[in-house]
Design an enzyme around this catalytic site. Structure first.
Site, PDB file in Angstrom:
ATOM      1  N   GLU A   1       0.856  -1.199   0.000  1.00 56.77           N
ATOM      2  CA  GLU A   1       0.000   0.000   0.000  1.00 56.77           C
ATOM      3  C   GLU A   1       0.877   1.229   0.000  1.00 56.77           C
ATOM      4  OE1 GLU A   1      -2.469   0.251   3.478  1.00 56.77           O
ATOM      5  OE2 GLU A   1      -3.781  -1.377   2.844  1.00 56.77           O
TER       6      GLU A   1
ATOM      7  N   ARG B   1     -15.766  -7.630  16.171  1.00 54.35           N
ATOM      8  CA  ARG B   1     -16.008  -7.900  17.594  1.00 54.35           C
ATOM      9  C   ARG B   1     -16.398  -6.592  18.291  1.00 54.35           C
ATOM     10  NH1 ARG B   1     -10.405  -7.140  16.951  1.00 54.35           N
ATOM     11  NH2 ARG B   1      -9.758  -5.284  18.078  1.00 54.35           N
TER      12      ARG B   1
HETATM   13  C1  MV4 Z   1      -0.792   2.151   7.503  1.00 52.34           C
HETATM   14  C2  MV4 Z   1      -0.117   3.322   7.892  1.00 52.34           C
HETATM   15  C3  MV4 Z   1       0.222   4.220   6.910  1.00 52.34           C
HETATM   16  N1  MV4 Z   1      -0.089   3.962   5.616  1.00 52.34           N
HETATM   17  N2  MV4 Z   1      -1.085   1.948   6.211  1.00 52.34           N
HETATM   18  C4  MV4 Z   1      -0.713  -0.046  11.752  1.00 52.34           C
HETATM   19  C5  MV4 Z   1      -1.513  -1.225  12.222  1.00 52.34           C
HETATM   20  C6  MV4 Z   1      -2.314  -1.669  11.078  1.00 52.34           C
HETATM   21  N3  MV4 Z   1      -3.656  -1.974  11.469  1.00 52.34           N
HETATM   22  C7  MV4 Z   1      -2.257  -0.561  10.084  1.00 52.34           C
HETATM   23  N4  MV4 Z   1      -1.234   0.350  10.511  1.00 52.34           N
HETATM   24  C8  MV4 Z   1      -0.847   1.366   9.700  1.00 52.34           C
HETATM   25  N5  MV4 Z   1      -1.156   1.218   8.397  1.00 52.34           N
HETATM   26  C9  MV4 Z   1      -0.723   2.839   5.289  1.00 52.34           C
HETATM   27  N6  MV4 Z   1      -1.001   2.595   4.009  1.00 52.34           N
HETATM   28  C10 MV4 Z   1       0.194   3.496   9.249  1.00 52.34           C
HETATM   29  C11 MV4 Z   1      -0.159   2.519  10.160  1.00 52.34           C
HETATM   30  C12 MV4 Z   1       0.242   2.762  11.510  1.00 52.34           C
HETATM   31  C13 MV4 Z   1      -0.686   2.983  12.511  1.00 52.34           C
HETATM   32  C14 MV4 Z   1      -2.053   2.929  12.252  1.00 52.34           C
HETATM   33  C15 MV4 Z   1      -2.955   3.137  13.244  1.00 52.34           C
HETATM   34  C16 MV4 Z   1      -2.507   3.410  14.532  1.00 52.34           C
HETATM   35  C17 MV4 Z   1      -1.176   3.460  14.824  1.00 52.34           C
HETATM   36  C18 MV4 Z   1      -0.248   3.242  13.818  1.00 52.34           C
HETATM   37  C19 MV4 Z   1       1.112   3.304  14.123  1.00 52.34           C
HETATM   38  C20 MV4 Z   1       2.021   3.095  13.121  1.00 52.34           C
HETATM   39  C21 MV4 Z   1       1.594   2.806  11.822  1.00 52.34           C
END
Ligand code: MV4
Length: 503
Positions: free
Chosen positions: A200, A293
């Site tokens: 992504e 959930r």
């Molecule tokens: C991302 C992102 C930035 N760009 N996807 C972290 C856990 C997973 N559920 C998805 N996550 C992320 N996906 C894209 N394309 C940044 C994160 C992310 C993050 C997301 C939500 C809460 C905290 C986070 C901490 C670091 C990275």
């Protein structure tokens, strides 16, 4: 309506579900491991059954044991809480095959959302925006490099079977791709037994905002607004709020509509959460994943909607239609939740098991403690160290912050280390108060804290203030400290407070 429900969980969420059962005049059946013989959920339940040794893999995760207890006790339904078996479609099938109702979505909806690639495809088909990227697993390193070049760096590699950041890698440039790709695949294989990885475009310092959805068995799908969940540490949420400090009716309506589209696309039933990343640049939002959930942070939604989500889950599972329509959902005021962990914030958040020697829970207006422990209880090493989720409500965000600050100062837990002092600092942090949050908040906060502590003026002020507060326990001295405005005085006040509470 059910006469008896088994709760296939432990800790605060088991207690939360038992409370709803009690209000609905439904008998509650608890299960417990050797480590939980004296646990609060066992004491609260109407009946309790032993299911094995402390290790979850031999107790709370053994579906057949849970179903057997349901049979033996005559429970007509099983509430899974969160974690453990709550998102396991095979467990749902086992429950249903035994003629017992599962309080949650159908297994097909769980499966559709369990795989991240599958979830992405469903969102795209439903017309919901996703981050630009692939909808098939990467075939090779060459495939990964080629796709990343098309999308443009930085990119994210993610495990299809993933969640919670496992198997996820941020890749800033092409020369990092080779090792990142191999690492992401290896981690995914080790964690989930599946090495499928997709790509992504990376959203830079996004907000993490999620929408609570609710569906019934009559085809009604609604949403209950959003929760701001950007404040996370190592992919664990720390503070959650409803509504988001962005608090935009347009954004809420657009995200809510998209969340409902996803729920409808998988014929969802019950409580679910659709997660989005929100770019701070243009407030564009992208579907991330759906959690099938009830979530830890559901109380903040309950506090601003007035709806008891567990009661609603039970009603929906019994075949009743939702007790409200989308038009009847009103958001009132602001709620904030802090997850209180038995961890030592002064020692890299190491778990701090042991006996709770003293427990004083805040009281007064607008506070809610969803606890799973009591004074004298033991916090075990075997399970998640969250001991309570503590939430407040205020008419607006400022009032909620004032209330949380006051309440956290009242909260006393002794015998084990907890994250309470950490929250006392966050709630006073200028960036937190500004509401300008993103997923980089905690790392930046920890950095600010380290710098503040290294400042000799701050340190001296803190020592003096701590000495003053320790010597003078009268309220007036504390009020003076509370009036402190400048940075070092804030630090001093926090030190004084910590001193006062520990002495
Ligand atoms: C991302 C992102 C930035 N760009 N996807 C972290 C856990 C997973 N559920 C998805 N996550 C992320 N996906 C894209 N394309 C940044 C994160 C992310 C993050 C997301 C939500 C809460 C905290 C986070 C901490 C670091 C990275």
């Amino acid at each position: 309506m059910f006469e008896k429900i088994l709760i296939a969980n432990r800790g605060e969420i088991a207690c939360r579900v038992i409370r709803a059962c009690r209000e609905m005049k439904i008998a509650a059946v608890a299960v417990y491991s050797d480590a939980d013989r004296d646990a609060l959920h066992v004491r609260m339940a109407d009946e309790a059954y032993h299911i094995g040794p402390p290790q979850s893999s031999e107790s709370y995760l053994v579906g057949s044991k849970i179903v057997e207890v349901a049979r033996r006790s005559g429970a007509q339904a099983i509430h899974p809480g969160y974690g453990f078996l709550s998102e396991n479609p095979n467990f749902v099938r086992e429950v249903v095959a035994a003629g017992i109702t599962f309080i949650g979505p159908p297994p097909e909806a769980m499966e559709a959302m369990g795989g991240k690639i599958s979830a992405r495809k469903i969102a795209i088909e439903a017309g919901v925006p996703v981050v630009p990227g692939t909808t098939e697993p990467l075939r090779s390193l060459e495939d990964a490099k080629g796709t990343a070049n098309e999308i443009g760096y930085p990119v994210m590699l993610k495990a299809s079977a993933g969640g919670g950041g496992k198997g996820m890698r941020l890749v800033a440039s092409a020369d990092e791709m080779s090792s990142a790709y191999e690492n992401a695949r290896a981690e995914s294989l080790a964690s989930f037994g599946d090495d499928a990885v997709y790509i992504e475009k990376a959203v830079v310092r996004p907000r993490h905002i999620e929408i609570q959805v609710f569906s019934d068995t009559h085809g009604n799908h609604i949403h209950l607004g959003e929760r701001e969940c950007s404040i996370q540490r190592r992919h664990q949420k720390v503070v959650e709020e409803a509504p988001s400090p962005i608090d935009s009716a347009e954004l809420r309506a657009a995200m809510g509509e998209c969340a409902v589209k996803v729920a409808r696309a998988v014929n969802y039933v019950g409580a679910g959460t659709v997660e989005f990343l929100v770019s701070d640049i243009d407030k564009s939002f992208y579907f991330l994943e759906m959690n099938t959930r009830l979530q830890v942070e559901h109380p903040v939604t309950e506090l601003v909607t007035g709806i008891d989500l567990v009661r609603e889950q039970i009603n929906v599972a019994a075949g009743k239609p939702l007790s409200f329509s989308q038009d009847e959902v009103r958001l009132t005021g602001h709620a904030i939740e802090c997850r209180i962990y038995a961890e030592d914030p002064e020692n890299n958040f190491l778990p701090s098991p042991g006996k709770i020697l003293r427990l004083r829970v805040p009281q007064g207006p607008g506070v809610r403690d969803d606890g799973g422990v009591y004074e004298g209880a033991d916090v075990s090493i075997y399970y998640d160290p969250m001991i309570s989720k503590f939430a407040v409500w205020g008419r607006n965000r400022d009032e909620a912050i004032d209330r949380m600050r006051r309440a956290l100062d009242e909260y006393q837990i002794a015998g084990i280390k907890t994250t309470l002092p950490f929250f006392r600092e966050i709630i006073r942090d200028a960036v937190f108060i500004s509401g300008n949050l993103d997923t980089g908040f905690i790392p930046a906060f920890l950095e600010r804290r380290t710098q503040l502590e290294a400042d000799p003026q701050t340190k001296n002020a803190a020592i003096i203030a701590a000495a003053l507060a320790a010597g003078s326990r009268n309220a007036a001295a504390r009020v003076d400290l509370n009036r402190a405005e400048s940075k070092w005085q804030t630090a001093a006040r926090n030190a004084a407070l910590a001193n006062r509470l520990s002495s």
